[in-house]
Design an enzyme around this catalytic site. Sequence first.
Site, PDB file in Angstrom:
ATOM      1  N   GLU A 285      -7.865  -1.887  -0.365  1.00 17.63           N
ATOM      2  CA  GLU A 285      -7.205  -3.096   0.139  1.00 17.63           C
ATOM      3  C   GLU A 285      -7.540  -4.307  -0.730  1.00 17.63           C
ATOM      4  OE1 GLU A 285      -9.269  -1.228   1.932  1.00 17.63           O
ATOM      5  OE2 GLU A 285      -8.048  -0.225   3.470  1.00 17.63           O
TER       6      GLU A 285
ATOM      7  N   ASN B 140      -8.257  -4.169  -3.878  1.00 20.38           N
ATOM      8  CA  ASN B 140      -7.493  -3.983  -5.124  1.00 20.38           C
ATOM      9  C   ASN B 140      -6.088  -4.564  -4.968  1.00 20.38           C
ATOM     10  OD1 ASN B 140      -9.616  -2.490  -6.181  1.00 20.38           O
ATOM     11  ND2 ASN B 140      -8.617  -0.506  -5.919  1.00 20.38           N
TER      12      ASN B 140
ATOM     13  N   TYR C   5     -20.076   8.997  -1.998  1.00 19.37           N
ATOM     14  CA  TYR C   5     -20.131   7.850  -1.082  1.00 19.37           C
ATOM     15  C   TYR C   5     -21.479   7.728  -0.387  1.00 19.37           C
ATOM     16  CZ  TYR C   5     -14.933   7.715  -1.039  1.00 19.37           C
ATOM     17  OH  TYR C   5     -13.612   7.626  -1.343  1.00 19.37           O
ATOM     18  N   TYR C   6     -21.925   6.508  -0.208  1.00 14.69           N
ATOM     19  CA  TYR C   6     -23.066   6.197   0.664  1.00 14.69           C
ATOM     20  C   TYR C   6     -22.553   5.144   1.630  1.00 14.69           C
ATOM     21  CZ  TYR C   6     -25.694   8.930  -2.624  1.00 14.69           C
ATOM     22  OH  TYR C   6     -26.138   9.971  -3.391  1.00 14.69           O
ATOM     23  N   ARG C   7     -21.696   5.576   2.570  1.00 14.20           N
ATOM     24  CA  ARG C   7     -20.963   4.617   3.390  1.00 14.20           C
ATOM     25  C   ARG C   7     -21.002   4.930   4.875  1.00 14.20           C
ATOM     26  NH1 ARG C   7     -14.766   5.474   1.428  1.00 14.20           N
ATOM     27  NH2 ARG C   7     -14.471   3.546   2.591  1.00 14.20           N
TER      28      ARG C   7
ATOM     29  N   ASN D  84      -3.213   6.623   1.861  1.00 19.28           N
ATOM     30  CA  ASN D  84      -4.504   6.723   1.174  1.00 19.28           C
ATOM     31  C   ASN D  84      -5.419   7.776   1.792  1.00 19.28           C
ATOM     32  OD1 ASN D  84      -5.393   5.206  -1.145  1.00 19.28           O
ATOM     33  ND2 ASN D  84      -4.790   3.359  -0.034  1.00 19.28           N
TER      34      ASN D  84
ATOM     35  N   GLY E 183       3.584   9.368  -9.704  1.00 18.04           N
ATOM     36  CA  GLY E 183       2.767   9.350 -10.916  1.00 18.04           C
ATOM     37  C   GLY E 183       3.583   8.873 -12.109  1.00 18.04           C
TER      38      GLY E 183
ATOM     39  N   ASP F 182      -2.700   1.298  -5.970  1.00 21.71           N
ATOM     40  CA  ASP F 182      -2.937  -0.031  -5.391  1.00 21.71           C
ATOM     41  C   ASP F 182      -2.178  -1.098  -6.169  1.00 21.71           C
ATOM     42  OD1 ASP F 182      -4.675   1.248  -3.639  1.00 21.71           O
ATOM     43  OD2 ASP F 182      -6.398   0.925  -4.950  1.00 21.71           O
TER      44      ASP F 182
HETATM   45  P1  ATP Z   1      -4.193   6.430  -7.035  1.00 21.47           P
HETATM   46  O1  ATP Z   1      -4.846   7.329  -8.035  1.00 21.47           O
HETATM   47  O2  ATP Z   1      -4.382   4.991  -7.371  1.00 21.47           O
HETATM   48  O3  ATP Z   1      -4.494   6.765  -5.606  1.00 21.47           O
HETATM   49  P2  ATP Z   1      -1.510   7.249  -6.273  1.00 21.47           P
HETATM   50  O4  ATP Z   1      -1.602   8.736  -6.160  1.00 21.47           O
HETATM   51  O5  ATP Z   1      -1.454   6.452  -5.050  1.00 21.47           O
HETATM   52  O6  ATP Z   1      -2.633   6.670  -7.255  1.00 21.47           O
HETATM   53  P3  ATP Z   1       0.309   7.473  -8.508  1.00 21.47           P
HETATM   54  O7  ATP Z   1       1.617   8.115  -8.244  1.00 21.47           O
HETATM   55  O8  ATP Z   1      -0.711   8.219  -9.275  1.00 21.47           O
HETATM   56  O9  ATP Z   1      -0.232   6.897  -7.126  1.00 21.47           O
HETATM   57  O10 ATP Z   1       0.548   6.115  -9.309  1.00 21.47           O
HETATM   58  C1  ATP Z   1       1.195   5.020  -8.711  1.00 21.47           C
HETATM   59  C2  ATP Z   1       2.256   4.482  -9.625  1.00 21.47           C
HETATM   60  O11 ATP Z   1       1.684   4.083 -10.876  1.00 21.47           O
HETATM   61  C3  ATP Z   1       3.333   5.500  -9.983  1.00 21.47           C
HETATM   62  O12 ATP Z   1       4.339   5.524  -8.991  1.00 21.47           O
HETATM   63  C4  ATP Z   1       3.813   4.956 -11.324  1.00 21.47           C
HETATM   64  O13 ATP Z   1       4.691   3.877 -11.132  1.00 21.47           O
HETATM   65  C5  ATP Z   1       2.534   4.422 -11.957  1.00 21.47           C
HETATM   66  N1  ATP Z   1       1.874   5.445 -12.788  1.00 21.47           N
HETATM   67  C6  ATP Z   1       0.842   6.237 -12.439  1.00 21.47           C
HETATM   68  N2  ATP Z   1       0.498   7.071 -13.447  1.00 21.47           N
HETATM   69  C7  ATP Z   1       1.326   6.787 -14.462  1.00 21.47           C
HETATM   70  C8  ATP Z   1       1.504   7.304 -15.802  1.00 21.47           C
HETATM   71  N3  ATP Z   1       0.716   8.285 -16.289  1.00 21.47           N
HETATM   72  N4  ATP Z   1       2.491   6.782 -16.569  1.00 21.47           N
HETATM   73  C9  ATP Z   1       3.295   5.802 -16.105  1.00 21.47           C
HETATM   74  N5  ATP Z   1       3.184   5.277 -14.866  1.00 21.47           N
HETATM   75  C10 ATP Z   1       2.221   5.757 -14.052  1.00 21.47           C
END
Ligand code: ATP
Length: 316
Positions: free
Chosen positions: A36, A38, A104-106, A166, A227, A258
């Site tokens: 949050e 972040n 974690y230590y939470r 999350n 991703g 985030d």
């Molecule tokens: P986190 O690891 O922060 O929990 P998440 O799983 O919530 O991430 P991701 O899908 O990994 O979310 O990433 C969030 C957004 O960041 C993606 O929807 C994309 O827009 C961008 N992003 C993440 N990784 C990449 C990458 N390798 N190249 C380009 N954009 C990326």
Amino acid sequence: TLDVATFGETMVLFSSDRLVPLEYTHQFYKQIGGAESNVAIGLARLGHQVGWFSKLGNDPFGRYIEKFIRGEGVDTSRCIYTDQAPTAVFFKEKLTPKNINVYYYRKGSAASLLRADELDETYIGSAKMLHLSGITPALSQSAKEAVYKAIEVAKAKGVKIVFDPNIRLKLWSIEEAKPVLLDLIRQADIVLPGVEEGQLITGETQPEKIVDALRAHEQQTFVVKLGAKGAYYTNSQEKGYVPGFTVEEVVDPVGAGDGFAAGVMSGLLRGWTIQEAVRLGNAIGAIVVGVSGDVEGLPYWAEVQQKLEDNGTRQD
Ligand code: ATP
């Protein structure tokens, strides 16, 4: 009045830049970690009025966290300090740039003692959006009650609820998490799951099918993070995929989600279309993965504007 109010646990993070198992790590860097905060820092860098709060231990780590976040231009005036429990810490073990473990230590931390009756309802009610994550209800029964209370306040005052599931399987099992997350998703106006999270909750793998399984009513907006591929969005009027930006080297994937949330919320606060807001989220996610640390890479407005003008979108 605030653009966004958010709350949740931020911990002190000890990390190392050497790629060795934690038991052989001799030196640590002190940073902070919390989904949050972040998002709050991401929004502040984009120029928004944002408030973040938590219950912190009345100790040096609690003060460090509050000062750091306040130093980023986030309003921390609603933070509560307690002598009842310490501020939580966690350690990050990097074995390879992609193989990262956290310890974690939470348990029983100050933040887990947050209660519903400690929320400043006027403060939450003054925001345009309330951002919540699925981490807070996993901390304790009282923290879960605080989340439900905040939702009640937001609904009464017409504050839009933004929810990022999350899922943290170190805090609760999927069996425990599922009914709570499904219920919180049902209550939210804007839901931002990752595709893998969506799969964990619904069993579906396609973004469209994930949303079909999660949607409670027509007025909800869903954005599924994919991703490097970008994201899929759908609201009552439109739906589509927005491709991710090309990234030269993924230095640290943590925190992309985030940054993405901050971007989507910023776009919507500016009155942009959902597609434009998701593109802003993609741009920020792509910038964040190129920099080490959760918050270090979060861009300022000028930097992200430059990125949006560049033709860096993937063609596949
Ligand atoms: P986190 O690891 O922060 O929990 P998440 O799983 O919530 O991430 P991701 O899908 O990994 O979310 O990433 C969030 C957004 O960041 C993606 O929807 C994309 O827009 C961008 N992003 C993440 N990784 C990449 C990458 N390798 N190249 C380009 N954009 C990326």
